[in-house]
Design a protein around this motif. Structure first.
Motif, PDB file in Angstrom:
ATOM      1  N   GLN A  15      44.998  50.622  28.605  1.00  0.00           N
ATOM      2  CA  GLN A  15      45.070  49.857  27.365  1.00  0.00           C
ATOM      3  C   GLN A  15      44.711  48.381  27.590  1.00  0.00           C
ATOM      4  OE1 GLN A  15      45.138  52.538  25.893  1.00  0.00           O
ATOM      5  NE2 GLN A  15      46.985  52.760  24.663  1.00  0.00           N
ATOM      6  N   GLU A  16      43.648  48.121  28.345  1.00  0.00           N
ATOM      7  CA  GLU A  16      43.286  46.747  28.701  1.00  0.00           C
ATOM      8  C   GLU A  16      42.373  46.072  27.685  1.00  0.00           C
ATOM      9  OE1 GLU A  16      44.212  44.704  31.019  1.00  0.00           O
ATOM     10  OE2 GLU A  16      45.354  45.961  32.394  1.00  0.00           O
ATOM     11  N   GLY A  17      41.894  46.806  26.694  1.00  0.00           N
ATOM     12  CA  GLY A  17      41.012  46.197  25.708  1.00  0.00           C
ATOM     13  C   GLY A  17      39.759  45.626  26.351  1.00  0.00           C
ATOM     14  N   ASP A  18      39.330  44.450  25.883  1.00  0.00           N
ATOM     15  CA  ASP A  18      38.114  43.835  26.405  1.00  0.00           C
ATOM     16  C   ASP A  18      38.298  43.218  27.789  1.00  0.00           C
ATOM     17  OD1 ASP A  18      36.653  44.503  24.142  1.00  0.00           O
ATOM     18  OD2 ASP A  18      37.093  42.605  23.123  1.00  0.00           O
ATOM     19  N   SER A  19      39.531  43.083  28.247  1.00  0.00           N
ATOM     20  CA  SER A  19      39.768  42.432  29.542  1.00  0.00           C
ATOM     21  C   SER A  19      39.074  43.162  30.682  1.00  0.00           C
ATOM     22  CB  SER A  19      41.265  42.339  29.831  1.00  0.00           C
ATOM     23  OG  SER A  19      41.890  41.437  28.953  1.00  0.00           O
ATOM     24  N   VAL A  20      39.064  44.489  30.618  1.00  0.00           N
ATOM     25  CA  VAL A  20      38.472  45.240  31.726  1.00  0.00           C
ATOM     26  C   VAL A  20      36.970  44.959  31.833  1.00  0.00           C
ATOM     27  CG1 VAL A  20      38.160  47.343  30.339  1.00  0.00           C
ATOM     28  CG2 VAL A  20      38.288  47.497  32.805  1.00  0.00           C
ATOM     29  N   ALA A  21      36.268  44.880  30.696  1.00  0.00           N
ATOM     30  CA  ALA A  21      34.837  44.577  30.725  1.00  0.00           C
ATOM     31  C   ALA A  21      34.591  43.155  31.222  1.00  0.00           C
ATOM     32  CB  ALA A  21      34.219  44.774  29.337  1.00  0.00           C
ATOM     33  N   GLN A  22      35.449  42.228  30.838  1.00  0.00           N
ATOM     34  CA  GLN A  22      35.313  40.852  31.302  1.00  0.00           C
ATOM     35  C   GLN A  22      35.535  40.752  32.814  1.00  0.00           C
ATOM     36  OE1 GLN A  22      38.238  38.945  28.831  1.00  0.00           O
ATOM     37  NE2 GLN A  22      37.002  39.179  26.961  1.00  0.00           N
ATOM     38  N   SER A  48      38.882  51.222  25.961  1.00  0.00           N
ATOM     39  CA  SER A  48      38.496  50.109  26.834  1.00  0.00           C
ATOM     40  C   SER A  48      37.605  50.528  27.988  1.00  0.00           C
ATOM     41  CB  SER A  48      39.749  49.418  27.382  1.00  0.00           C
ATOM     42  OG  SER A  48      40.603  50.345  28.017  1.00  0.00           O
ATOM     43  N   CYS A  49      37.679  51.792  28.398  1.00  0.00           N
ATOM     44  CA  CYS A  49      36.859  52.262  29.522  1.00  0.00           C
ATOM     45  C   CYS A  49      35.651  53.067  29.059  1.00  0.00           C
ATOM     46  CB  CYS A  49      37.704  53.106  30.470  1.00  0.00           C
ATOM     47  SG  CYS A  49      39.056  52.196  31.245  1.00  0.00           S
ATOM     48  N   ASP A  50      35.532  53.273  27.753  1.00  0.00           N
ATOM     49  CA  ASP A  50      34.436  54.083  27.210  1.00  0.00           C
ATOM     50  C   ASP A  50      33.300  53.170  26.769  1.00  0.00           C
ATOM     51  OD1 ASP A  50      36.080  56.297  27.581  1.00  0.00           O
ATOM     52  OD2 ASP A  50      36.958  56.106  25.579  1.00  0.00           O
ATOM     53  N   ARG A  51      32.532  52.709  27.739  1.00  0.00           N
ATOM     54  CA  ARG A  51      31.441  51.766  27.485  1.00  0.00           C
ATOM     55  C   ARG A  51      30.216  52.199  28.265  1.00  0.00           C
ATOM     56  NH1 ARG A  51      33.917  46.526  25.901  1.00  0.00           N
ATOM     57  NH2 ARG A  51      36.192  46.791  25.955  1.00  0.00           N
ATOM     58  N   PHE A 207      48.203  36.141  33.870  1.00  0.00           N
ATOM     59  CA  PHE A 207      49.612  36.553  33.873  1.00  0.00           C
ATOM     60  C   PHE A 207      50.062  36.723  32.425  1.00  0.00           C
ATOM     61  CE2 PHE A 207      49.063  34.426  37.951  1.00  0.00           C
ATOM     62  CZ  PHE A 207      49.660  35.337  38.808  1.00  0.00           C
ATOM     63  N   ARG A 208      50.664  37.865  32.138  1.00  0.00           N
ATOM     64  CA  ARG A 208      50.989  38.197  30.753  1.00  0.00           C
ATOM     65  C   ARG A 208      52.494  38.305  30.568  1.00  0.00           C
ATOM     66  NH1 ARG A 208      46.740  43.210  30.462  1.00  0.00           N
ATOM     67  NH2 ARG A 208      48.348  44.078  31.842  1.00  0.00           N
ATOM     68  N   SER A 209      53.003  37.628  29.551  1.00  0.00           N
ATOM     69  CA  SER A 209      54.424  37.764  29.234  1.00  0.00           C
ATOM     70  C   SER A 209      54.700  39.082  28.522  1.00  0.00           C
ATOM     71  CB  SER A 209      54.883  36.595  28.355  1.00  0.00           C
ATOM     72  OG  SER A 209      54.109  36.533  27.172  1.00  0.00           O
ATOM     73  N   LEU A 210      53.662  39.659  27.920  1.00  0.00           N
ATOM     74  CA  LEU A 210      53.812  40.924  27.203  1.00  0.00           C
ATOM     75  C   LEU A 210      52.607  41.800  27.519  1.00  0.00           C
ATOM     76  CD1 LEU A 210      55.590  42.485  25.170  1.00  0.00           C
ATOM     77  CD2 LEU A 210      54.113  41.554  23.355  1.00  0.00           C
ATOM     78  N   ALA A 211      52.847  42.973  28.105  1.00  0.00           N
ATOM     79  CA  ALA A 211      51.761  43.894  28.438  1.00  0.00           C
ATOM     80  C   ALA A 211      51.245  44.568  27.169  1.00  0.00           C
ATOM     81  CB  ALA A 211      52.251  44.941  29.424  1.00  0.00           C
TER      82      ALA A 211
END
Length: 294
Positions: A15-22, A48-51, A207-211
């Motif tokens: 569930q990383e959204g656009d972060s994984v592509a970045q 997020s991984c289906d690109r 660093f994320r305060s909320l995953a």
């Protein structure tokens, strides 16, 4: 032209959204890049991984189990002699890979980590960590010189020789997120192998305060208890279990973990131990267990 290092970067994503592509773009855009990126989709449902990934990126899929299982799958599939585990919400410096590989060339049995900067506040930078409480939480250590010995290599970016990592069973079979890097550090220490920082390698970490997914407190607590049972002698084990017992999910967590076949691994580690956990605590976790009498 970018140069290539004999490295497989293994990234697990849930569930990383656009972060994984970045993160992939940052790794591939560095002056020194890996020969491959192995992206392990840990059961994401956000696409997020289906690109259409660029060349050099392989995608593996598994049902959602957790970061340890995803990274182990990526390491088994990796085709290069060095594996670098990297969180899917990072950006890397142009030369980040070369110092990690150089340390492993000199110390092939080591676990190695970079200097990590806070993406939101680059003034905060740490290299390696030390355990600071009986729940086995850790705190980053300030950067000194070019690195050297550390008590723990946080899993946000961790480099290791692939064959040595797999020969020791990879990450422990934990679920969810958390403690897989702590357990690995304790195991590596007991084997007498180096835990090292490479401060000339720089990674920016978000660093994320909320995953971006619901927290699974019971899975995390089970991982704390698994680590404690495998590695901690009394009275450190007592201190850790007592700290865990104050949390609401403790009864189910401890029952689950005690029912698992952890005794053979505990005995195996005792048989092959080259350095004691007591020596580790004295050096790298004295504040965590400063009071162990209850």
């Amino acid at each position: 032209m970018n140069s290539c290092a004999p490295v497989s970067v293994v990234m697990s994503a849930f569930q990383e959204g656009d972060s994984v592509a970045q993160t992939v773009a940052s790794v591939q855009g560095a002056a020194v890049r890996p020969r491959e990126i192995v992206l392990v989709d840990d059961g994401s449902t956000d696409g997020s991984c289906d690109r259409d990934w660029p060349p050099g990126v392989r995608v593996l899929h598994q049902d959602h189990v957790g970061i340890a299982a995803a990274r182990n799958l990526g390491a088994r599939s990796a085709r290069q002699p060095v594996v670098v585990f990297l969180d899917a919400h990072c950006a890397v410096d142009d030369q980040w890979l070369a110092p990690l590989v150089a340390v492993l060339d000199r110390e092939p049995d080591a676990l190695v980590g970079p200097a990590v900067r806070d993406h939101a506040d680059p003034r905060f930078v740490g290299c390696g960590a030390e355990i600071v409480d009986p729940l086995l939480a850790y705190r980053w250590r300030p950067v000194t010189g070019t690195g050297g010995e550390v008590g723990l290599v946080p899993g946000g970016c961790l480099a290791v020789v692939r064959d040595r990592f797999l020969a020791q069973g990879g990450f422990a079979p934990f679920t969810g997120h958390g403690l897989e890097d702590v357990e690995l550090a304790l195991r590596w220490w007991r084997l007498g192998r180096p835990l090292l920082g490479a401060a000339k390698s720089v990674v920016l970490h978000r660093f994320r305060s909320l995953a971006p997914y619901p927290a699974d407190h019971q899975a995390w607590l089970q991982n704390v208890l698994r680590t404690a049972l495998l590695h901690l002698p009394s009275p450190y084990l007592r201190a850790s279990v007592m700290a865990c017992s104050r949390l609401p999910s403790f009864p189910t967590a401890i029952a689950t973990v005690l029912a698992e076949p952890w005794v053979p691994e505990h005995s195996r580690l005792l048989d092959i131990e080259a350095r004691t956990v007591t020596a580790y605590v004295d050096r790298w976790a004295p504040r965590a267990f400063g009071r162990t009498d209850g």
